[in-house]
Structures are given as C-alpha cells and as structure tokens.
Scaffold this active site. Structure first.
Site, mmCIF file in Angstrom:
data_model
loop_
_atom_site.group_PDB
_atom_site.id
_atom_site.type_symbol
_atom_site.label_atom_id
_atom_site.label_comp_id
_atom_site.label_asym_id
_atom_site.label_seq_id
_atom_site.Cartn_x
_atom_site.Cartn_y
_atom_site.Cartn_z
ATOM 1 N N GLU A 164 -4.058 45.015 -2.297
ATOM 2 C CA GLU A 164 -2.809 45.083 -3.095
ATOM 3 C C GLU A 164 -2.015 46.420 -2.673
ATOM 4 O O GLU A 164 -2.434 47.403 -2.850
ATOM 5 C CB GLU A 164 -2.873 44.993 -4.644
ATOM 6 N N HIS B 31 -0.974 36.733 -11.418
ATOM 7 C CA HIS B 31 -0.886 37.036 -12.956
ATOM 8 C C HIS B 31 -0.010 38.141 -13.123
ATOM 9 O O HIS B 31 -0.112 38.579 -14.478
ATOM 10 C CB HIS B 31 -2.277 37.231 -13.158
ATOM 11 N N ASP B 32 0.759 38.952 -12.379
ATOM 12 C CA ASP B 32 1.612 39.731 -12.856
ATOM 13 C C ASP B 32 2.980 39.631 -12.752
ATOM 14 O O ASP B 32 3.895 40.397 -12.843
ATOM 15 C CB ASP B 32 1.335 41.120 -11.823
ATOM 16 N N ASP C 130 -12.446 40.425 -7.196
ATOM 17 C CA ASP C 130 -11.376 41.498 -7.520
ATOM 18 C C ASP C 130 -12.008 42.697 -7.720
ATOM 19 O O ASP C 130 -12.675 42.974 -8.146
ATOM 20 C CB ASP C 130 -10.631 40.991 -8.885
ATOM 21 N N ASP D 276 -7.481 45.751 -5.591
ATOM 22 C CA ASP D 276 -6.436 45.990 -6.651
ATOM 23 C C ASP D 276 -5.768 47.543 -6.336
ATOM 24 O O ASP D 276 -6.546 48.425 -5.988
ATOM 25 C CB ASP D 276 -6.970 46.176 -8.013
HETATM 26 O O1 TEU Z 1 -1.230 45.455 -10.359
HETATM 27 C C1 TEU Z 1 -0.744 46.544 -9.930
HETATM 28 C C2 TEU Z 1 0.883 46.661 -10.101
HETATM 29 O O2 TEU Z 1 1.404 46.916 -11.457
HETATM 30 C C3 TEU Z 1 1.551 45.948 -9.264
HETATM 31 O O3 TEU Z 1 1.031 44.620 -8.945
HETATM 32 C C4 TEU Z 1 3.008 45.706 -9.914
HETATM 33 O O4 TEU Z 1 3.436 44.320 -10.229
HETATM 34 C C5 TEU Z 1 3.918 45.983 -8.731
HETATM 35 O O5 TEU Z 1 3.972 47.403 -8.571
HETATM 36 C C6 TEU Z 1 5.491 45.789 -9.448
HETATM 37 O O6 TEU Z 1 6.272 46.863 -8.871
HETATM 38 C C7 TEU Z 1 -2.712 45.349 -10.306
HETATM 39 C C8 TEU Z 1 -3.055 44.206 -11.230
HETATM 40 O O7 TEU Z 1 -2.727 43.109 -10.698
HETATM 41 C C9 TEU Z 1 -2.659 44.287 -12.531
HETATM 42 O O8 TEU Z 1 -2.741 43.139 -13.341
HETATM 43 C C10 TEU Z 1 -3.150 45.502 -13.238
HETATM 44 O O9 TEU Z 1 -2.723 45.779 -14.559
HETATM 45 C C11 TEU Z 1 -3.001 46.746 -12.727
HETATM 46 O O10 TEU Z 1 -3.325 46.529 -10.999
HETATM 47 C C12 TEU Z 1 -3.792 47.834 -12.797
HETATM 48 O O11 TEU Z 1 -5.078 47.598 -12.527
#
Ligand code: TEU
Length: 585
Positions: A268, A344-345, A102, A210
C-alpha cells in the site's frame, strides 16, 4: 524474467472479516469469523476468485479494527483460532486458491509486548524499536510535541502521543493506539522478517503490506508545510512517505524472505505519485514488490494535500487521466500495478462514481465492473462490490458510524464548532460521502433477517443496510432470461478477462476521445485481437461518435442487456445513462 506471471493474472478478493459472515464460531455474536470465510469459498471460486486477501484477524484490541496488532502470530478470539486459519488455508489450497495475509508493520498496537517493553523505561532493550522524542517547551514553559505533524486518522490532532511515565513523546501517525515502529533498528527489522517467515511457512502465499511506504522516516523529523492554516497540526507525509531508506528495507525483505518462496506481494503506497519512486518499488527489473496500491482514483474527492475527511469536486476526465497515466506507465516503463476502486477505507464505488438510486444502481455497478475487468493490472474486488452494495443511507445518524477515524472526526468537529449548524452540516456531509464505514456494513447474503450475515435475533456489530431484501447474493444468483445480475455480470466479466488475458491483463492501452467530459473510452489490444470499451460516466443520454481508431466489428457485451447490445458499429452511438459497451475491434 518472463512477462507472464501467475500473480498478474490472478483475481484477488478482499475480505473484511468482521463484516463478511458470522458463523457463530468467533467469540462475539454479530461479528464475522474465520469459519464464516471458509464456508463461502465455493461462492468465491464460482465468482472467479484466485486469491483471498483478508484484512487483519490477528490478536488486537481493535482500536483500528485489527490494524493495531498485539500479536502477529495468533488470531484474535473474535475471529477464531490459529487452527481455523490453517483450515482456511488448506481449504483454499484444495480449490487451487491462495491466501494473502495483511501485514501491518509500520506500527503495532500500543498493547503489543514490544511496545509495553519499550515504554516501560528509557533503558528498555526495546526502547529504540519505536520512535521516542523529548518534548519541546516554549518560553512560557508549555509542553509541545517534537514537530507539527498531524495524525492521519484524526488530522486535527498531533501525530505524537505524550507518555507520562518516561516523559517523552512517541510517534503514532495513525492513532495513539498505533505507535510507529522504528525501522532504523536492525533487531526490529529481523523481528518483522520472522513474522513473514511464520506465515509463509504456515502456507500463506503472500502479503498485502499496509502503508509499507511509510516505514522509513526522515530522521531529522522536520516540521511540515502549512496546508490547513486553521489547524494546529499539518500532514507531514513529505517526510515519511517513501523516506530515505524505504528501498533498502524492501530489498532486504525481498532477499531475506520473499525470494525463498513463490509469493505474491502488494504494497500500500499512499501519498506518492512520482513515477520514478513508483518504479523503484514495482519496476520489472529491480522492484522488490509485485505491485502496489496507488491512491489517485480513490482520493479523487480529497482536498489536495489533505486526508480523506474532505470534499473536492471532480469529473470523469479526472478518472480518465489517472487511469490512462498508470496504464501507460506499466506498459511503457515496464512495471506492474493493481487495479481497484474499492476497499475497506473507502465508500462504495457505485455511490461514489456513479448513481446509487434504485433506477441506476445496477447499471452503475456493471459499468464499473466493465471498466475494472478490462483494464491492465492485477484486479482486486472488495467484498460486496460484486453485488453492487451501496453506501449507508444518508439519513442514518452519527451513532451508526463505528470507525475510529469517523468518530475522531465527528468529535473534533463538535469540539471545534459546538453551535455552528453550517459547519456541523458540512461535517455530516463529509461523513455521508467519505467515511470508511460505508464499506464496512455486513455483506448482504440473503433476504433473511440480518441479511444472512449472522443468525436471526443476533445484533450485528454494524447495522445492515435496509435494502438487503432486494440487494443480496441469493437473489443475484437466480437466472433470468434477459438480464444478468451484478453478480452474474462480474462472473462473466472475470471469465472474459481470463479468456482474453493477452489483451486485458497484458495488452496495450490507448485512450480514445481524451477530452470528452462524460465518455471514458479506450482500446485494448494484443498481437492477435483488440477490444473497444465505451463507458458513459453520466446520467445523461450521450451521442458519441466512434473515433477512426475504434473500428468495431461487433458489440459483444453491455450493461443494458444480457445479450449483444444493438448499436451501430460505425458512426454515432447513442449511449443511454451510465451505459457501458464492449466491442470487438
Ligand atoms: O490505510 C492507510 C490509509 O490511511 C490510506 O490508505 C488512506 O486511505 C489514504 O492515505 C488516503 O489518503 C491503512 C489501512 O488500510 C487502514 O484501514 C488503517 O487504518 C491504516 O492503514 C493504519 O493501519
């Protein structure tokens, strides 16, 4: 450029290390660790996994569970040592599997040496490695942040954090503990490239990047439009998602680093839906990355224009439209995409898109598996998804939620509406449905105490869901004559996908009966063969007439039986609640 690529066919499994398995080797009892992951590689191999993506295990104060990194080149003692990571990579290699790291480089931890240096003085050589701006003052002399952007993991706060020592604000889009890096600075970009080389040379095969589309910000930092009038701050992603220099930065990563190795990359890419923008990143011709994560399906229940902690109604037609749009985009305009519904989100997919009651949980989980394993794109499975794990029970109190986003949200709700029962009940509902915590409870390995996640008597860092005696990997490995467990259904689905990869990975996609509000049906085909998939996304029995294009020769699999489903191959099929069928055409 050949159409077939190993990374298109790979099955990727996401590990959230703190909740995967605690072997006892890490520094904190009740917290998952690297040797825990290594000990389950045979389980993952049997499932059909080719590549692991592990959420961050680098040194971190854990403000955002490791997405706040303080040293990119070392492991956090919570998880083990650098040698444990080397061993994991070596054990993967032995089994013909690969490791995807990651890469979190939109921001660092506020404890990273780079930031400590940057904040030490306006004259620091690393001052411009982060984004510093002076305050704005109103006519009464009150201090305000440089613009109205809101924080992503606490959208009622400002995205800017005041730093007393040097008297300026720094940009911190996610939380104050995660200052944004300034990619305009060439030396910073080189330092990031160096991190990639470090891991590729250690044997990693690639990266999940990320929020990689946030690295280039509009340099005039304009105010965002007001979408939430009752909030002081507003989502500013128009000015930092896919910003002006994104493609240049990605191209630089590709030519300076990635092209020198045989890598797999997934970026992402939240907030972006524009097809041309997407294809600039993952188009077959000049995309810099292999694939991306798009968010339309997992954001299906967000208030449009807002972040996660909101609710919005949706139905199966929204899923159909979105899936069909991106399946067609890959095929017609030749790009590549990922295929995922959990990470995980996000809450657990069976709780969100189906029905997680005892009656329907297994059927729902298998229905979603049937969908995932028959769609185009590189497939991602999130830990516990293969077991049909559910959300935390709604009756658990706020103290069981450990995620900084949920904690910020609940604190702010209580601050804004201290005695307003209605607002607070709504807040609880948002947490019960949307919190990231739902995906982060310990993986349920067995019916033993702590679900086998950590030793008996040890307190796991998050509470184990109470259903672990019946929902766990060990029970699901037992063979039964007439039924496949969710785990066995996934094993079979993934094997079937590989066996018929020409169809399922690379084939054509045609949506059937587009306007039906409950049934999601489609046809996948290659030059040689074709399959029809019929998914009842409802708890109702549905009579469904097979459309003319969906000639079915025989039904080969379904989620109600381990054998062949008994359904007519023409005319009308009667779909039971949450029933899914796979037919050969
Ligand atoms: O997530 C980014 C994030 O907030 C998006 O994936 C969110 O789910 C989406 O915009 C919804 O509208 C990444 C990581 O996966 C997350 O765990 C971290 O907290 C974040 O970045 C910050 O590094």
């Amino acid at each position: 450029y050949s159409k077939q690529q190993w990374w298109k066919e790979a099955v990727i499994y996401q590990i959230y290390p703190s909740s995967f398995l605690d072997s006892g080797a890490g520094s904190r009892p009740g917290w998952g660790d690297i040797p825990g992951i290594t000990s389950k590689l045979d389980y993952l191999k049997d499932l059909g996994v080719d590549v692991l993506w592990c959420s961050p295990m680098y040194k971190s104060p854990q403000a955002d569970m490791g997405y706040d990194i303080s040293d990119y080149k070392d492991m956090d003692p919570l998880y083990g040592k650098l040698e444990d990571a080397d061993k994991l990579i070596a054990e993967l290699k032995k089994r013909g599997m690969k490791m995807m790291m990651d890469l979190v480089v939109n921001h660092t931890s506020d404890q990273h040496d780079w930031f400590l240096d940057s904040r030490s003085s306006k004259n620091s050589s690393k001052r411009d490695w982060y984004i510093w701006k002076p305050a704005k003052y109103d006519k009464d002399g009150n201090r305000h942040p440089p613009n109205n952007w809101s924080m992503i993991l606490g959208e009622k706060n400002s995205a800017w954090t005041w730093d007393e020592k040097t008297g300026e604000y720094y940009l911190s889009l996610f939380t104050s503990e995660q200052p944004d890096l300034n990619w305009e600075t060439p030396a910073l970009r080189e330092a990031v490239h160096d991190v990639l080389h470090f891991w590729l040379q250690r044997g990693a095969s690639g990266f999940r990047m990320d929020v990689i589309n946030l690295i280039s910000k509009h340099q005039d930092f304009p105010d965002a439009d007001v979408v939430a009038p009752d909030h002081k701050y507003q989502p500013g992603f128009k000015y930092y998602a896919n910003g002006p220099r994104l493609h240049e930065y990605l191209h630089e990563i590709k030519t300076k680093v990635l092209d020198k190795y045989d890598t797999i990359t997934v970026g992402e890419m939240p907030f972006v839906r524009d097809e041309d923008e997407i294809l600039k990143v993952v188009g077959q011709k000049d995309g810099s990355l292999n694939m991306i994560f798009l968010f339309e399906i997992v954001d299906i229940d967000n208030t449009p224009g807002s972040y996660r902690m909101t609710l919005h109604p949706w139905d199966a037609t929204n899923i159909k439209e979105t899936v069909a749009k991106y399946q067609r985009l890959m095929i017609e305009r030749t790009g590549w995409n990922s295929c995922f519904i959990e990470n995980h989100d996000n809450p657990r997919s069976v709780s969100r898109y189906c029905d997680d009651s005892d009656e329907y949980r297994e059927l729902g989980a298998k229905l979603l598996c049937l969908m995932q394993t028959t769609l185009g794109g590189t497939i991602f499975v999130y830990q516990g998804e293969e077991l049909g794990m559910r959300n935390m029970p709604p009756e658990w109190g706020p103290e069981e939620y450990k995620d900084i986003e949920t904690i910020n949200y609940w604190a702010k709700m209580n601050e804004m509406y201290p005695n307003n029962d209605e607002k607070l009940a709504f807040g609880r509902k948002v947490m019960q449905r949307k919190a990231r915590d739902h995906a982060r409870t310990p993986v349920q390995w067995s019916a033993e105490e702590n679900a086998g996640f950590c030793k008996p008597g040890v307190e796991p860092w998050m509470r184990v869901i109470d259903d672990y005696k019946t929902v766990n990997a060990e029970v699901q490995q037992e063979k039964k004559a007439d039924q496949l467990s969710v785990l066995q259904f996934w094993q079979r689905g993934l094997a079937n996908r590989k066996e018929h990869k020409e169809v399922f990975v690379y084939g054509d996609f045609e949506l059937l009966d587009k306007d039906h509000t409950k049934v999601f049906a489609y046809k996948r085909s290659s030059d040689k063969e074709a399959f029809v998939v019929v998914l009842n996304f409802s708890g109702d029995e549905v009579q469904w007439e097979l459309p003319a294009q969906a000639k079915v020769e025989s039904w080969v699999a379904g989620n109600y039986t381990a054998g062949k489903p008994e359904q007519p191959t023409s005319g009308t099929v009667t779909l039971k609640p949450w029933e899914g069928l796979l037919g050969m055409s």
